[in-house]
Motif scaffolding. Structure first.
Motif, short mmCIF file in Angstrom:
data_model
loop_
_atom_site.label_atom_id
_atom_site.label_comp_id
_atom_site.label_asym_id
_atom_site.label_seq_id
_atom_site.Cartn_x
_atom_site.Cartn_y
_atom_site.Cartn_z
N ALA A 61 0.83 -1.09 -0.16
CA ALA A 61 -0.03 -0.03 -0.14
C ALA A 61 0.81 1.28 -0.05
CB ALA A 61 -0.87 0.07 1.20
N LEU A 62 1.88 1.34 0.79
CA LEU A 62 2.83 2.31 0.66
C LEU A 62 3.66 2.38 -0.55
CD1 LEU A 62 4.28 1.83 4.16
CD2 LEU A 62 3.04 3.62 3.63
N LEU A 63 3.92 1.40 -1.21
CA LEU A 63 4.50 1.52 -2.70
C LEU A 63 3.49 2.20 -3.43
CD1 LEU A 63 6.92 0.79 -4.51
CD2 LEU A 63 5.58 -1.43 -5.11
N ALA A 64 2.41 1.78 -3.41
CA ALA A 64 1.34 2.51 -4.24
C ALA A 64 1.21 3.94 -3.90
CB ALA A 64 0.00 1.85 -4.33
N ALA A 65 1.56 4.40 -2.80
CA ALA A 65 1.34 5.59 -2.23
C ALA A 65 2.75 6.49 -2.55
CB ALA A 65 0.89 5.79 -0.74
#
Length: 215
Positions: free
Chosen positions: A62-66
């Motif tokens: 999720a942090l990668l996508a963000a």
């Protein structure tokens, strides 16, 4: 009376046997029970670690996508430190490498990929080597990139390896060798492989092979 005597003889035999082997049997039982308890404990511990590492990995995705690279890197460090025996350690390192590369931190990306090469299973090692070669290609470290994918690659990655080799050779302007590598990639890929179209495009972009001149 004979029955009582027989029982007494059996009891005496059992006492003699226990006197001779009782301590040994007791220790064998203790060791066996201890081993079973340890096996059960480690199995439960591994399951708990896998669940915890999985939760961190999901958070990392999720942090990668963000595009929050700083937090992606922190999670990768935590997973490698606490859950290095789980498959999620290699998976997390690959995600961290992707995030670092996108953030123009090639040094961190290479460090994560090298960690997978050294600690991951055979499949993840092959994936890491392919991605490491791509980073090295971007840095124009062509010889090192070729060396990275020259050994220890699983057979199912043959098409991807040939494709990456073609990219490196094309960047070196070794057109004939690049063409042969791309053709090898097509030959190794299944007909329904979605990567075939891109490889064919790169092969076509090199142009036709120069015709041979008569001796």
């Amino acid at each position: 009376m004979a029955y009582d005597l027989e029982e007494q003889e059996q009891l005496a035999s059992m006492k003699a046997f226990w006197a001779q082997y009782g301590n040994l049997i007791t220790w064998v039982l203790i060791i066996a029970l201890g081993s079973f308890a340890a096996y059960t404990y480690w199995g439960q511990r591994n399951r708990v670690q896998a669940v915890e590492a999985s939760a961190l990995y999901d958070e990392q995705l999720a942090l990668l996508a963000a595009k929050d690279n700083a937090k992606v890197q922190r999670i990768a460090a935590d997973v490698q430190a606490k859950y290095s025996r789980t498959v999620y350690a290699a998976m997390s390192a690959l995600v961290a490498a992707r995030s670092a590369f996108d953030a123009n931190d090639a040094k961190a990306a290479k460090a994560h990929l090298q960690w997978v090469v050294e600690h991951g299973n055979d499949e993840y090692k092959s994936v890491a080597r392919l991605r490491l070669a791509a980073v090295l290609l971007d840095e124009k470290a062509y010889d090192e990139a070729l060396k990275t994918i020259a050994t220890d690659m699983l057979p199912q990655f043959a098409g991807a390896v040939a494709d990456r080799k073609g990219d490196i050779l094309a960047a070196q302007n070794k057109v004939a060798e690049a063409r042969a590598a791309y053709q090898g990639a097509l030959d190794a890929m299944s007909k329904d492989n979605p990567g075939r179209q891109l490889v064919q495009y790169k092969l076509d972009a090199l142009g036709e092979a120069a015709p041979k001149t008569a001796a």
